[in-house]
Design a protein around this motif. Sequence first.
Motif, PDB file in Angstrom:
ATOM      1  N   LEU A 198       0.843  -1.204   0.000  1.00 16.69           N
ATOM      2  CA  LEU A 198       0.000   0.000   0.000  1.00 16.69           C
ATOM      3  C   LEU A 198       0.875   1.250   0.000  1.00 16.69           C
ATOM      4  CD1 LEU A 198      -2.788  -0.955   2.574  1.00 16.69           C
ATOM      5  CD2 LEU A 198      -3.078  -0.627   0.125  1.00 16.69           C
ATOM      6  N   ILE A 199       1.913   1.240   0.826  1.00 18.59           N
ATOM      7  CA  ILE A 199       2.848   2.372   0.852  1.00 18.59           C
ATOM      8  C   ILE A 199       3.520   2.535  -0.505  1.00 18.59           C
ATOM      9  CG2 ILE A 199       4.966   3.282   1.900  1.00 18.59           C
ATOM     10  CD1 ILE A 199       4.182   1.750   4.460  1.00 18.59           C
ATOM     11  N   GLY A 250       7.307  -5.319   1.119  1.00 15.70           N
ATOM     12  CA  GLY A 250       6.015  -4.959   0.543  1.00 15.70           C
ATOM     13  C   GLY A 250       6.076  -3.716  -0.326  1.00 15.70           C
ATOM     14  N   ILE A 251       6.916  -2.750   0.044  1.00 15.29           N
ATOM     15  CA  ILE A 251       7.092  -1.570  -0.809  1.00 15.29           C
ATOM     16  C   ILE A 251       7.605  -2.002  -2.174  1.00 15.29           C
ATOM     17  CG2 ILE A 251       8.429   0.552  -1.132  1.00 15.29           C
ATOM     18  CD1 ILE A 251       8.321   0.932   1.909  1.00 15.29           C
ATOM     19  N   GLY A 252       8.531  -2.968  -2.173  1.00 11.63           N
ATOM     20  CA  GLY A 252       9.009  -3.519  -3.444  1.00 11.63           C
ATOM     21  C   GLY A 252       7.881  -4.144  -4.243  1.00 11.63           C
ATOM     22  N   ILE A 253       6.977  -4.857  -3.556  1.00  8.51           N
ATOM     23  CA  ILE A 253       5.824  -5.464  -4.236  1.00  8.51           C
ATOM     24  C   ILE A 253       4.945  -4.389  -4.875  1.00  8.51           C
ATOM     25  CG2 ILE A 253       3.655  -6.734  -3.887  1.00  8.51           C
ATOM     26  CD1 ILE A 253       5.066  -8.341  -1.705  1.00  8.51           C
ATOM     27  N   LEU A 260       5.659  -1.318  -5.789  1.00 10.92           N
ATOM     28  CA  LEU A 260       6.308  -0.674  -6.939  1.00 10.92           C
ATOM     29  C   LEU A 260       6.362  -1.612  -8.142  1.00 10.92           C
ATOM     30  CD1 LEU A 260       9.275   1.143  -5.120  1.00 10.92           C
ATOM     31  CD2 LEU A 260       7.177   2.183  -6.008  1.00 10.92           C
ATOM     32  N   ALA A 261       6.672  -2.893  -7.890  1.00 11.29           N
ATOM     33  CA  ALA A 261       6.787  -3.853  -8.994  1.00 11.29           C
ATOM     34  C   ALA A 261       5.442  -4.119  -9.656  1.00 11.29           C
ATOM     35  CB  ALA A 261       7.387  -5.158  -8.486  1.00 11.29           C
ATOM     36  N   MET A 262       4.385  -4.298  -8.834  1.00  9.62           N
ATOM     37  CA  MET A 262       3.068  -4.582  -9.405  1.00  9.62           C
ATOM     38  C   MET A 262       2.489  -3.373 -10.133  1.00  9.62           C
ATOM     39  SD  MET A 262       2.420  -7.737  -8.955  1.00  9.62           S
ATOM     40  CE  MET A 262       4.162  -7.828  -9.371  1.00  9.62           C
ATOM     41  N   HIS A 263       3.044  -2.199  -9.869  1.00 12.44           N
ATOM     42  CA  HIS A 263       2.632  -0.991 -10.582  1.00 12.44           C
ATOM     43  C   HIS A 263       3.400  -0.826 -11.888  1.00 12.44           C
ATOM     44  CE1 HIS A 263       3.257   3.386 -11.425  1.00 12.44           C
ATOM     45  NE2 HIS A 263       1.944   3.372 -11.332  1.00 12.44           N
ATOM     46  N   SER A 264       4.718  -1.014 -11.823  1.00 15.66           N
ATOM     47  CA  SER A 264       5.562  -0.672 -12.973  1.00 15.66           C
ATOM     48  C   SER A 264       5.779  -1.824 -13.946  1.00 15.66           C
ATOM     49  CB  SER A 264       6.922  -0.154 -12.482  1.00 15.66           C
ATOM     50  OG  SER A 264       7.496  -1.063 -11.549  1.00 15.66           O
ATOM     51  N   ALA A 290      -5.216   1.705  -8.970  1.00 15.57           N
ATOM     52  CA  ALA A 290      -5.672   0.320  -9.096  1.00 15.57           C
ATOM     53  C   ALA A 290      -4.881  -0.609  -8.181  1.00 15.57           C
ATOM     54  CB  ALA A 290      -5.560  -0.140 -10.547  1.00 15.57           C
ATOM     55  N   VAL A 291      -3.551  -0.429  -8.143  1.00 18.24           N
ATOM     56  CA  VAL A 291      -2.710  -1.263  -7.283  1.00 18.24           C
ATOM     57  C   VAL A 291      -3.011  -0.977  -5.816  1.00 18.24           C
ATOM     58  CG1 VAL A 291      -0.325  -1.746  -6.590  1.00 18.24           C
ATOM     59  CG2 VAL A 291      -0.895  -1.531  -9.011  1.00 18.24           C
ATOM     60  N   LEU A 292      -3.261   0.296  -5.493  1.00 16.08           N
ATOM     61  CA  LEU A 292      -3.609   0.662  -4.112  1.00 16.08           C
ATOM     62  C   LEU A 292      -4.903  -0.030  -3.681  1.00 16.08           C
ATOM     63  CD1 LEU A 292      -2.822   2.565  -1.715  1.00 16.08           C
ATOM     64  CD2 LEU A 292      -4.363   4.252  -2.722  1.00 16.08           C
ATOM     65  N   VAL A 293      -5.918   0.002  -4.551  1.00 17.44           N
ATOM     66  CA  VAL A 293      -7.184  -0.676  -4.252  1.00 17.44           C
ATOM     67  C   VAL A 293      -6.960  -2.180  -4.145  1.00 17.44           C
ATOM     68  CG1 VAL A 293      -9.465  -1.247  -5.174  1.00 17.44           C
ATOM     69  CG2 VAL A 293      -8.630   1.103  -5.288  1.00 17.44           C
ATOM     70  N   ASN A 294      -6.127  -2.718  -5.036  1.00 18.54           N
ATOM     71  CA  ASN A 294      -5.845  -4.150  -5.029  1.00 18.54           C
ATOM     72  C   ASN A 294      -5.280  -4.599  -3.685  1.00 18.54           C
ATOM     73  OD1 ASN A 294      -5.127  -6.801  -6.612  1.00 18.54           O
ATOM     74  ND2 ASN A 294      -3.234  -6.190  -5.618  1.00 18.54           N
ATOM     75  N   PHE A 295      -4.235  -3.925  -3.222  1.00 18.19           N
ATOM     76  CA  PHE A 295      -3.595  -4.356  -1.980  1.00 18.19           C
ATOM     77  C   PHE A 295      -4.392  -3.956  -0.748  1.00 18.19           C
ATOM     78  CE2 PHE A 295       0.214  -4.503  -4.783  1.00 18.19           C
ATOM     79  CZ  PHE A 295       0.487  -5.864  -4.609  1.00 18.19           C
ATOM     80  N   GLY A 296      -5.160  -2.860  -0.842  1.00 21.85           N
ATOM     81  CA  GLY A 296      -6.028  -2.497   0.265  1.00 21.85           C
ATOM     82  C   GLY A 296      -7.097  -3.555   0.483  1.00 21.85           C
ATOM     83  N   ALA A 297      -7.748  -3.968  -0.619  1.00 18.72           N
ATOM     84  CA  ALA A 297      -8.767  -5.012  -0.525  1.00 18.72           C
ATOM     85  C   ALA A 297      -8.154  -6.345  -0.127  1.00 18.72           C
ATOM     86  CB  ALA A 297      -9.497  -5.145  -1.867  1.00 18.72           C
ATOM     87  N   ASN A 298      -6.954  -6.613  -0.651  1.00 18.95           N
ATOM     88  CA  ASN A 298      -6.240  -7.848  -0.301  1.00 18.95           C
ATOM     89  C   ASN A 298      -5.977  -7.919   1.198  1.00 18.95           C
ATOM     90  OD1 ASN A 298      -4.421 -10.007  -0.072  1.00 18.95           O
ATOM     91  ND2 ASN A 298      -3.475  -9.557  -2.047  1.00 18.95           N
ATOM     92  N   ALA A 299      -5.450  -6.817   1.765  1.00 15.99           N
ATOM     93  CA  ALA A 299      -5.159  -6.778   3.204  1.00 15.99           C
ATOM     94  C   ALA A 299      -6.433  -6.920   4.026  1.00 15.99           C
ATOM     95  CB  ALA A 299      -4.432  -5.478   3.554  1.00 15.99           C
ATOM     96  N   LEU A 300      -7.506  -6.252   3.585  1.00 10.94           N
ATOM     97  CA  LEU A 300      -8.773  -6.309   4.315  1.00 10.94           C
ATOM     98  C   LEU A 300      -9.340  -7.726   4.341  1.00 10.94           C
ATOM     99  CD1 LEU A 300     -11.103  -4.810   5.745  1.00 10.94           C
ATOM    100  CD2 LEU A 300     -12.114  -4.426   3.486  1.00 10.94           C
ATOM    101  N   VAL A 301      -9.351  -8.386   3.191  1.00 10.99           N
ATOM    102  CA  VAL A 301      -9.886  -9.742   3.118  1.00 10.99           C
ATOM    103  C   VAL A 301      -9.005 -10.711   3.902  1.00 10.99           C
ATOM    104  CG1 VAL A 301     -10.396 -11.665   1.547  1.00 10.99           C
ATOM    105  CG2 VAL A 301     -11.046  -9.345   0.915  1.00 10.99           C
ATOM    106  N   THR A 302      -7.685 -10.524   3.809  1.00  7.15           N
ATOM    107  CA  THR A 302      -6.771 -11.402   4.534  1.00  7.15           C
ATOM    108  C   THR A 302      -6.966 -11.288   6.035  1.00  7.15           C
ATOM    109  OG1 THR A 302      -5.136 -11.209   2.752  1.00  7.15           O
ATOM    110  CG2 THR A 302      -4.334 -11.985   4.879  1.00  7.15           C
TER     111      THR A 302
END
Length: 465
Positions: free
Chosen positions: A100-101, A150-153, A155-159, A403-415
Amino acid sequence: MASDHEQPGLSSLGKTSGEIGSEHEPLINGTHISESYSASAAILPFLFPALGGLLYGYDIGSTSCATISIESATLSGISWYDLSSVAIGLITSGSLYGALIGSVLAFNIADFLGRRRELITSAIMYLVGALVTAFSPNFAVMVIGRFAYGIGIGLAMHSAPMYIAETAPSQIRGLLISLKEFFIVLGMVAGYGIGSLLVETVAGWRYMYGASTPLAVIMGIGMWWLPASPRWLLLRAIQGKGNMQELKETAIRCLCRLRGQSIGESASEQVDEILTELSYVGEEKEVTLGEMFRGKCLKAMIIGVGLVLFQQITGQPSVLYYAASIFQSAGFSAASDATRVSILLGLLKLIMTGVAVVVVDRLGRRPLLLGGVSGMLSFGPIGWLMISEVFPLRLRGRGLSIAVLVNFGANALVTFAFSPLKAWLGAGIVFYVFGVIAVLSLLFIFFVVPETKGLTLEEIEAKCL
């Protein structure tokens, strides 16, 4: 040698299917330069960014096993093994909060750094995060390491999707971006596999996390060697963020490196065509925050954010992150047995992702989404493919960040929510809820998501949005 031909037009999003229309429309500027490429030259511009996805998948698989190892009084190798459920939750989802960061950072710096330098930064964060986690002397340092990874994740999932989408020939763009998702699942299987081998080793969790460091180094070196995205260079040129002629010449050199010798003398013509199409769709103006939620930008945002949101809230993260624990509670009481069964889950996902990768450019995005979501198999690869294609170039950096922010935000919430919801409602009710959400996602895909098969990125912007 592959080449582009005239592509069929798309019906508007207001129609029920968004399928390719029956009438063939002319291309944006009426002609299309043959997009020749060398298959061998296309491998490395895909491979090194895709390692960012593999490292993300590895984190999912290895963490599923590491949480079992770290809680063992005899095998953890630490004195602080008696962790609360909240602490285990932080270890499990720490990388997601770091992602998320990373997504927030990407929103602000991505278009300035460019896709290549963002991926290099991602590789550095992967390396730092893995080392800090593996050598952590206490719980607090471990969580810091998880956040850094996670910051690496993020950035990578974005770029990575952007770099692959902007550098890949349009004929195989869908294949390559979907193959990046295949790499995520491959990393997941590797994480489950290495975890199963180390779960009964003293301090095995340290080796699980440390095993990712060589790939992070390879990814960083590889991205340093690769050229910048020609489309990103041309975007900066038409937005007045550099000398037009110098950026154009650099873009031609980069395109020659990306396509290999087969491009011949057509590189400058292809660059001119991209410039013309970017001007046609209005890319010369930098997108403002208000514009992101109007017109074609809003339409792209609805498609992209909707896909990643449904991908997460249909329950996929719950099964992947808690795989070993779920199998333990299902009767595989030994840690090694639970982790080995997790490998079978990963292999099934790998096989079905592979099927989607092979047929995506032949069958199209929508049929795979509709069929895959119906059986909860092919949401992932097509979802990431669509969000890398659908955003207009000047919005792509910030749009993908959201989109990536929403992805990981929802991912963290569901987890986080899965375990207490299962205890409160029971597993059956929870999965019924996931099933209802899957039906809603099918309706969203049917009425909103367009088909982008065979179109260049500029044609997608002109005809689908």
